[in-house]
Design an enzyme around this catalytic site. Structure first.
Site, PDB file in Angstrom:
ATOM      1  CE1 TYR A 132      -3.814   2.329   0.950  1.00 61.33           C
ATOM      2  CE2 TYR A 132      -2.107   3.386   2.231  1.00 61.33           C
ATOM      3  CZ  TYR A 132      -3.124   3.276   1.542  1.00 61.33           C
ATOM      4  OH  TYR A 132      -3.935   4.618   1.748  1.00 61.33           O
ATOM      5  CE  LYS A 135      -3.821   5.542  -1.780  1.00 62.18           C
ATOM      6  NZ  LYS A 135      -4.922   6.313  -2.868  1.00 62.18           N
TER       7      LYS A 135
HETATM    8  P1  NAD Z   1     -13.436   2.996   0.906  1.00 59.41           P
HETATM    9  O1  NAD Z   1     -12.967   1.381   0.667  1.00 59.41           O
HETATM   10  O2  NAD Z   1     -14.135   3.748   2.303  1.00 59.41           O
HETATM   11  O3  NAD Z   1     -13.756   3.552  -0.155  1.00 59.41           O
HETATM   12  C1  NAD Z   1     -13.325   3.570  -1.846  1.00 59.41           C
HETATM   13  C2  NAD Z   1     -14.015   2.487  -2.944  1.00 59.41           C
HETATM   14  O4  NAD Z   1     -13.602   2.456  -3.541  1.00 59.41           O
HETATM   15  C3  NAD Z   1     -15.166   2.144  -2.246  1.00 59.41           C
HETATM   16  O5  NAD Z   1     -16.445   2.220  -2.670  1.00 59.41           O
HETATM   17  C4  NAD Z   1     -14.539   0.826  -3.586  1.00 59.41           C
HETATM   18  O6  NAD Z   1     -16.130   0.505  -3.726  1.00 59.41           O
HETATM   19  C5  NAD Z   1     -14.263   1.645  -4.726  1.00 59.41           C
HETATM   20  N1  NAD Z   1     -13.269   1.171  -4.933  1.00 59.41           N
HETATM   21  C6  NAD Z   1     -12.381   0.399  -4.790  1.00 59.41           C
HETATM   22  N2  NAD Z   1     -11.137  -0.784  -5.501  1.00 59.41           N
HETATM   23  C7  NAD Z   1     -11.826  -0.377  -7.345  1.00 59.41           C
HETATM   24  C8  NAD Z   1     -11.723  -0.144  -8.448  1.00 59.41           C
HETATM   25  N3  NAD Z   1     -10.775  -1.137  -9.219  1.00 59.41           N
HETATM   26  N4  NAD Z   1     -12.662   0.026  -9.116  1.00 59.41           N
HETATM   27  C9  NAD Z   1     -12.977   1.270  -8.822  1.00 59.41           C
HETATM   28  N5  NAD Z   1     -13.762   1.866  -7.627  1.00 59.41           N
HETATM   29  C10 NAD Z   1     -13.306   0.802  -6.875  1.00 59.41           C
HETATM   30  O7  NAD Z   1     -12.141   3.988   1.273  1.00 59.41           O
HETATM   31  P2  NAD Z   1     -11.900   5.350   1.301  1.00 59.41           P
HETATM   32  O8  NAD Z   1     -11.113   5.477   2.910  1.00 59.41           O
HETATM   33  O9  NAD Z   1     -12.887   7.017   1.280  1.00 59.41           O
HETATM   34  O10 NAD Z   1     -10.835   5.673   0.488  1.00 59.41           O
HETATM   35  C11 NAD Z   1     -10.599   6.723  -0.688  1.00 59.41           C
HETATM   36  C12 NAD Z   1      -8.911   6.489  -0.732  1.00 59.41           C
HETATM   37  O11 NAD Z   1      -8.254   7.495  -0.122  1.00 59.41           O
HETATM   38  C13 NAD Z   1      -8.471   5.540  -1.231  1.00 59.41           C
HETATM   39  O12 NAD Z   1      -6.903   6.113  -2.153  1.00 59.41           O
HETATM   40  C14 NAD Z   1      -7.322   5.146  -0.213  1.00 59.41           C
HETATM   41  O13 NAD Z   1      -6.044   5.036  -0.558  1.00 59.41           O
HETATM   42  C15 NAD Z   1      -7.329   6.671   0.515  1.00 59.41           C
HETATM   43  N6  NAD Z   1      -6.599   7.764   1.843  1.00 59.41           N
HETATM   44  C16 NAD Z   1      -7.705   6.654   2.518  1.00 59.41           C
HETATM   45  C17 NAD Z   1      -7.437   7.310   4.364  1.00 59.41           C
HETATM   46  C18 NAD Z   1      -7.715   6.549   5.454  1.00 59.41           C
HETATM   47  O14 NAD Z   1      -7.595   6.889   6.116  1.00 59.41           O
HETATM   48  N7  NAD Z   1      -9.592   5.925   5.069  1.00 59.41           N
HETATM   49  C19 NAD Z   1      -5.626   7.666   4.194  1.00 59.41           C
HETATM   50  C20 NAD Z   1      -5.485   8.038   3.158  1.00 59.41           C
HETATM   51  C21 NAD Z   1      -5.545   7.801   2.048  1.00 59.41           C
END
Ligand code: NAD
Length: 270
Positions: A165, A169
């Site tokens: 991961y 990133k």
């Molecule tokens: P989440 O799991 O709640 O939502 C992610 C969404 O992406 C889901 O709706 C899922 O169906 C969709 N998805 C997954 N694979 C996919 C694909 N191949 N094609 C299209 N859609 C797809 O996650 P989140 O926390 O909302 O994260 C959103 C972004 O933020 C991600 O890139 C994650 O890495 C990043 N992020 C999250 C956090 C955190 O703490 N939650 C921190 C840093 C970065």
């Protein structure tokens, strides 16, 4: 936004991937509240359509339109079809968020080729394809546009238990820089933002997975320990992220490109 008022995204057409829930949904809703046309795109078609429906009434008030698309961001033909669907609905694309992302923790010595490939495919290749296809569309419209990628605190530091991961990133940062350099001649900016710990389904699942691989012993422990040093004293909610994402999508950010805005409550001071 009050009825009839113009928002910061009025007249701008936007696509957000990973928009069925969590950060992506919040990004899309904030753009819509500022008058933008927003296509909520996700691999989970049912939920993406539901989110679009939930937003229809409010979008009528803010002046923008809403659409939805099913997309697997790792499949170029599906990404192209999503863009075509949004162009059919809105006439053009001005702003593209490459936000879909996944994680699956494993202890460092247990990381498998499959774990690496699955995560890199969505978080790395998915962002590359999303940038390329959005840029081609923007160029065909005469140039100009904004591409915004979701990075992370894991773009700044390597953490144990989530090595692929973190690698994926860090890849988002270099893709943002490479894209910014290449696409500047087309008046397309490429930026990103880096959340810290955000209370979404991703962290709920991470908390369970980390228990399963023996990192933590009880539910909630992993997120508590991981969040203990946040200078702002708490984890983020998706709405903590959208001030910056709306700024990055708006004309106010026009002079910014190739850079990542951290939104992590002070977790990483680099
Ligand atoms: P989440 O799991 O709640 O939502 C992610 C969404 O992406 C889901 O709706 C899922 O169906 C969709 N998805 C997954 N694979 C996919 C694909 N191949 N094609 C299209 N859609 C797809 O996650 P989140 O926390 O909302 O994260 C959103 C972004 O933020 C991600 O890139 C994650 O890495 C990043 N992020 C999250 C956090 C955190 O703490 N939650 C921190 C840093 C970065």
């Amino acid at each position: 936004m009050a009825d009839g008022a113009r928002g910061r995204l009025s007249g701008r057409s936007c696509i957000v991937t990973g928009a069925a829930q969590g950060i992506g949904r919040a990004i899309g809703e904030a753009l819509r509240d500022e008058g933008g046309d927003v296509c909520f795109a996700d691999i989970n078609a049912e939920m993406a359509e539901e989110v679009m429906r939930a937003n229809q009434e409010r979008s009528a008030r803010s002046g923008g339109k809403v659409a939805w698309a099913k997309v697997d961001v790792t499949k170029r033909d599906q990404v192209r079809a999503m863009i075509d669907k949004a162009v059919d609905a809105f006439g053009k694309i001005d702003v593209k968020f490459n936000n879909a992302g996944i994680n699956k923790p494993l202890n460092f010595l247990d990381v498998t080729e499959e774990n690496w490939r699955t995560i890199m495919e969505v978080n790395g290749l998915g962002v590359l394809i999303g940038m390329q296809e959005a840029a081609k569309q923007m160029i065909s419209q005469g140039g100009g546009g904004k591409i915004i990628n979701t990075a992370s605190i894991a773009s700044r530091q390597g953490f144990d238990n989530v090595a692929p991961y973190c690698a994926s990133k860090w890849a988002v940062v270099s893709l943002t820089q490479s894209g910014a350099r290449d696409l500047a001649k087309h008046n397309i900016t490429v930026t990103g933002f880096g959340p810290g710990v955000v209370a979404t389904e991703m962290w709920r699942q991470l908390d369970k997975d980390l228990m399963e691989i023996g990192v933590s012993e009880r539910e909630g422990q992993a997120i508590e320990e991981f969040s203990a040093d946040i200078l702002r004293g708490r984890v983020a909610t998706p709405s903590d992220i959208t001030g910056a994402t709306t700024f990055l999508a708006s004309r106010e950010s026009d002079y910014r490109t190739g850079q990542i805005v951290m939104i992590d409550g002070g977790m990483t001071l680099v």
